[in-house]
Design a protein around this motif. Structure first.
Motif, short mmCIF file in Angstrom:
data_model
loop_
_atom_site.label_atom_id
_atom_site.label_comp_id
_atom_site.label_asym_id
_atom_site.label_seq_id
_atom_site.Cartn_x
_atom_site.Cartn_y
_atom_site.Cartn_z
N VAL A 1 0.66 -1.25 -0.14
CA VAL A 1 -0.05 -0.21 0.03
C VAL A 1 0.68 1.24 0.23
CG1 VAL A 1 -1.82 1.57 1.52
CG2 VAL A 1 -1.23 -1.65 1.29
N LEU A 2 2.08 1.04 1.71
CA LEU A 2 3.25 2.56 1.25
C LEU A 2 3.50 2.76 -0.29
CD1 LEU A 2 3.14 4.91 3.36
CD2 LEU A 2 5.22 2.53 4.27
N GLY A 3 3.78 1.48 -0.76
CA GLY A 3 4.75 1.90 -1.87
C GLY A 3 4.33 2.08 -3.14
N THR A 4 2.87 1.85 -3.49
CA THR A 4 2.05 1.83 -4.72
C THR A 4 1.39 3.47 -4.36
OG1 THR A 4 0.69 0.51 -3.93
CG2 THR A 4 0.42 1.59 -5.87
N LEU A 5 2.11 3.70 -3.17
CA LEU A 5 1.36 5.45 -2.73
C LEU A 5 2.60 6.36 -3.21
CD1 LEU A 5 -0.49 7.61 -1.28
CD2 LEU A 5 0.77 7.19 0.18
N ILE A 6 4.43 5.84 -2.90
CA ILE A 6 5.09 6.69 -3.04
C ILE A 6 4.79 6.53 -5.02
CG2 ILE A 6 8.04 6.48 -2.44
CD1 ILE A 6 5.85 7.38 -0.30
N THR A 7 5.26 5.59 -5.32
CA THR A 7 5.15 5.56 -6.99
C THR A 7 4.14 6.27 -7.76
OG1 THR A 7 5.30 3.10 -6.40
CG2 THR A 7 5.19 4.32 -8.53
N ALA A 8 3.13 6.96 -6.61
CA ALA A 8 2.14 7.15 -7.56
C ALA A 8 2.59 8.98 -7.81
CB ALA A 8 1.05 7.31 -6.71
N MET A 9 3.81 9.22 -5.92
CA MET A 9 3.82 10.64 -6.18
C MET A 9 5.30 10.56 -6.76
SD MET A 9 4.19 10.45 -1.48
CE MET A 9 5.34 11.98 -1.64
N VAL B 1 6.72 19.01 -6.88
CA VAL B 1 7.03 18.39 -5.29
C VAL B 1 6.92 17.54 -4.53
CG1 VAL B 1 5.88 19.79 -2.53
CG2 VAL B 1 6.16 20.80 -5.01
N LEU B 2 5.36 16.77 -5.38
CA LEU B 2 5.39 15.18 -5.08
C LEU B 2 6.89 14.05 -4.89
CD1 LEU B 2 1.84 14.51 -5.36
CD2 LEU B 2 2.74 15.02 -3.15
N ARG B 3 7.07 14.46 -5.98
CA ARG B 3 8.08 13.69 -7.57
C ARG B 3 9.46 13.74 -5.58
NH1 ARG B 3 6.84 15.48 -12.80
NH2 ARG B 3 8.91 16.90 -12.18
N VAL B 4 9.90 14.54 -5.74
CA VAL B 4 10.84 14.81 -4.75
C VAL B 4 10.88 14.36 -3.70
CG1 VAL B 4 12.09 17.05 -3.98
CG2 VAL B 4 12.22 17.58 -6.33
N ALA B 5 9.41 14.83 -2.99
CA ALA B 5 9.09 14.06 -1.70
C ALA B 5 9.61 12.22 -1.86
CB ALA B 5 8.44 14.36 -1.05
N PHE C 1 13.05 11.19 -1.94
CA PHE C 1 13.75 11.64 -1.32
C PHE C 1 13.34 10.32 -0.27
CE2 PHE C 1 13.71 14.00 3.40
CZ PHE C 1 15.03 14.16 3.94
N TYR C 2 12.16 10.11 -0.21
CA TYR C 2 12.07 9.19 1.40
C TYR C 2 12.27 7.90 0.40
CZ TYR C 2 9.12 5.44 2.95
OH TYR C 2 8.53 4.30 3.65
N VAL C 3 12.52 7.32 -0.97
CA VAL C 3 13.12 6.18 -1.30
C VAL C 3 14.56 6.28 -0.86
CG1 VAL C 3 13.98 4.44 -3.07
CG2 VAL C 3 11.53 5.52 -3.03
N ASN C 4 15.03 7.36 -1.01
CA ASN C 4 16.66 7.22 -0.62
C ASN C 4 16.90 6.98 0.53
OD1 ASN C 4 17.60 7.21 -4.02
ND2 ASN C 4 17.62 9.08 -3.69
N THR C 5 16.22 7.65 1.46
CA THR C 5 16.95 7.53 2.81
C THR C 5 16.24 6.19 3.19
OG1 THR C 5 15.64 10.05 2.14
CG2 THR C 5 16.24 8.77 5.01
N LEU C 6 15.27 5.63 2.87
CA LEU C 6 15.04 4.60 3.49
C LEU C 6 15.71 3.12 2.63
CD1 LEU C 6 12.55 3.91 5.74
CD2 LEU C 6 12.81 6.32 4.70
N ARG C 7 15.86 3.59 1.53
CA ARG C 7 17.34 3.01 1.05
C ARG C 7 18.41 2.31 1.22
NH1 ARG C 7 17.53 0.75 -5.10
NH2 ARG C 7 18.91 2.81 -5.33
N ASN C 8 18.75 3.69 1.68
CA ASN C 8 20.41 4.04 2.05
C ASN C 8 20.85 3.54 3.33
OD1 ASN C 8 21.82 3.58 -0.45
ND2 ASN C 8 20.69 5.49 -0.78
N ILE D 1 -1.31 22.46 -2.69
CA ILE D 1 -1.85 21.14 -1.52
C ILE D 1 -0.81 20.08 -1.48
CG2 ILE D 1 -3.73 19.42 -1.43
CD1 ILE D 1 -5.16 20.85 -3.08
N SER D 2 -0.08 19.38 -1.92
CA SER D 2 1.22 18.92 -1.72
C SER D 2 2.18 19.54 -0.75
CB SER D 2 1.43 18.01 -2.99
OG SER D 2 1.48 19.00 -3.35
N ALA D 3 2.44 20.45 -0.81
CA ALA D 3 3.00 21.27 -0.27
C ALA D 3 2.83 21.75 1.31
CB ALA D 3 3.54 22.57 -0.76
#
Lengths: 229, 318
Positions: A39-47, A54-58, A61-68, B40-42
């Protein structure tokens, strides 16, 4: 000479009930983490694939932080940091609290890998497919539902299977988040009976019973659903 | 098979309009919608950051005295740098041994002799299918116990040795599969041509297959080494003096700054792994640019074969 250390399987037989309940803990964690991380992974992929920067960057960031970050650190942060220092408690019963903290840590960690596989899956769909879908007048949801997702989903099965197998093996690390499962039991049995080969073999086979069928299943599914290009 | 001549992809007419597989190039309406979504997302992201920071503040984790140790030289020289040293030492030793193990068993699995191929395959599949942690436990305390019971002398296994041996067995098995996949990724015509000009089996392997496979395998190997570096953090459990142990056990014991320590340690791990990953990306680009190899770069996640417990790219066991 005492050959028991190499041949004596009785400690496993004597503790069969404990063994089953310990592996049941691993299975419980695996299933819960599997669902939550999807569920969470799908959400992150959608972002990560969204047209909003903004969503792409976030997401990245999430993926690179947690993966490393090592999983050990993530889980330690959940048990020592979240629960003990920040007083973030999911339940007042310690065993339930630590179960959910372990699940939380593993899910946020695994979700990063799920997101990477899903994104890789979407990237395997050739641009021409999307262009053709738009050219025949399909709307966004229609092209997603009928053209892109069916192809992306199939390409994702095999990598997702690998993520899930690694996740099952990772459930042993919840030991550091104070949750009792098979690796903790093996450690205790090593202290009680000595670190004998049969005990190790027993636990290794136990984990192989979890990982190998999962591997067979995903391999079979991936072959069955493969897109021929 | 189409008989139509392949046309080159049209040059990008307008760079600002980018259509992706999922989204067409946005028109005025869509751009407006995207702007609103951005806003919104920001706001949502800032709200999440605020909630986290507020929680930290409420439990007093933002006080200067908890963070101060990290700007003192002694913290770095006494704890963090030796910790990084310990992690790198274990990772480096593990990496070298795992590469050797991988080459040995990868080649062993491709042997023409069944009595080499089957045992090598069994070893690789066994170590790939079990969690690294139980392997570490067994390597740590197994050999002395067994030697004792058989009335033999056996020196105690140190945490370092146990960690390195386990990393070697586990990651070496994964690397063995990568090597095998790399060799198999070289088109068959290459080895057929090599045999046709009279090379022997060893010559085909040494002169034709391995050089081409190395180019294709490089990125996969480096990402497995990232995994190995991260896995070395499992040394915490057997009290090996690595970065996690010095930074997250010893520093917080001293200063009671668990949360700041976790953040700093995580940043160091991330920096180390990102550096290695950039190396992997660079190598991949380089191997794609030099067209000397007939083999396509392989992806760890699609390593085929009897490997039923494949590893995802960069998916570690810890």
């Amino acid at each position: 000479m005492n050959w028991n250390v190499l041949l004596d399987f009785s400690p496993l037989a004597d503790n069969s009930d404990k063994l089953l309940s310990a592996f049941w803990a691993n299975i419980r964690i695996s299933v819960t983490v599997g669902i939550l991380s999807l569920v969470l992974g799908t959400l992150i992929t959608a972002m990560r694939v969204s047209p909003v920067r903004v969503l792409r960057v976030a997401g990245a960031f999430y993926v690179n932080t947690l993966r490393n970050t090592p999983l050990t650190l993530v889980l330690l942060f959940c048990s020592l940091g979240l629960s003990d220092t920040l007083k973030f408690r999911i339940s007042h019963t310690p065993s339930i609290n630590f179960f959910w903290l372990a699940v939380l840590g593993m899910s946020v960690y695994t979700a990063a890998f799920v997101a990477e596989s899903l994104r890789a899956g979407i990237n395997t769909v050739p641009m021409g497919q999307a262009e053709a879908a738009r050219a025949i007048g399909l709307t966004f949801t229609q092209s997603l539902r009928m053209v892109i997702m069916p192809q992306a989903f199939r390409a994702v099965i095999a990598p997702l299977g690998s993520v899930m197998i690694a996740m099952i093996k990772n459930t042993t690390v919840v030991l550091v988040a104070s949750y009792y499962e098979a690796a903790s039991l093996m450690k205790d049995m090593f202290e009680q009976y000595g670190a004998t080969l049969p005990i190790f073999i027993g636990f290794a086979v136990g984990f192989m019973c979890l990982t190998l069928p999962t591997g067979f299943f995903f391999n079979w599914l991936a072959k069955r659903m493969a897109v021929v290009r | 098979m189409s008989t139509v001549t392949e046309t080159k992809p049209a040059p990008p007419r307008a760079a600002k309009r980018q259509a992706s597989v999922l989204f067409d190039a946005p028109g005025p309406k869509a751009r407006m919608r995207h702007n609103i979504l951005t806003l919104i997302s920001a706001i949502v992201i800032l709200a999440i950051i605020y909630v986290v920071v507020a929680r930290f503040d409420k439990e007093g984790q933002l006080q200067g005295k908890l963070w101060k140790p990290f700007i003192e030289v002694s913290t770095w020289s006494d704890y963090i740098l030796p910790g990084i040293g310990g992690t790198l030492k274990a990772a480096l030793a593990g990496a070298v041994l795992a590469l050797l193990f991988g080459v040995l068993f990868g080649l062993g699995r491709m042997s023409d002799h069944r009595w080499i191929r089957i045992p090598a395959g069994a070893v690789v599949e066994f170590f790939r299918a079990i969690p690294l942690l139980i392997l570490i436990f067994f390597v740590f305390s197994g050999p002395p116990t067994i030697a004792n019971a058989l009335n033999r002398e056996f020196p105690e296994v140190t945490a370092f040795t146990a960690l390195v041996i386990s990393l070697m067995l586990y990651n070496g098995s994964v690397l063995a599969e990568i090597f095998r996949a790399g060799i198999n990724a070289v088109p068959r015509g290459q080895s057929e041509a090599a045999y046709a000009i009279g090379l022997r089996k060893s010559g085909v392997m040494r002169l034709i297959l391995i050089p081409q496979a190395t180019t294709a395998m490089m990125p996969a190997i480096v990402s497995q080494l990232v995994v190995l570096l991260k896995d070395s953090a499992l040394g915490w459990i057997i009290s090996y003096e690595d970065l996690l142990n010095t930074g997250y056990r010893q520093i917080p014991t001293q200063y009671g700054n668990l949360i700041p320590a976790a953040i700093v340690i995580a940043l160091i791990y991330i920096a180390m792994n990102l550096a290695l990953s950039y190396l992997a990306t660079w190598l991949e680009k380089r191997s794609r640019r030099s067209r000397k190899s007939a083999a396509k770069p392989i992806d760890v996640s699609t390593v085929p074969g009897a490997g039923l417990t494949g590893e995802a790219p960069g998916m570690p066991s810890a």
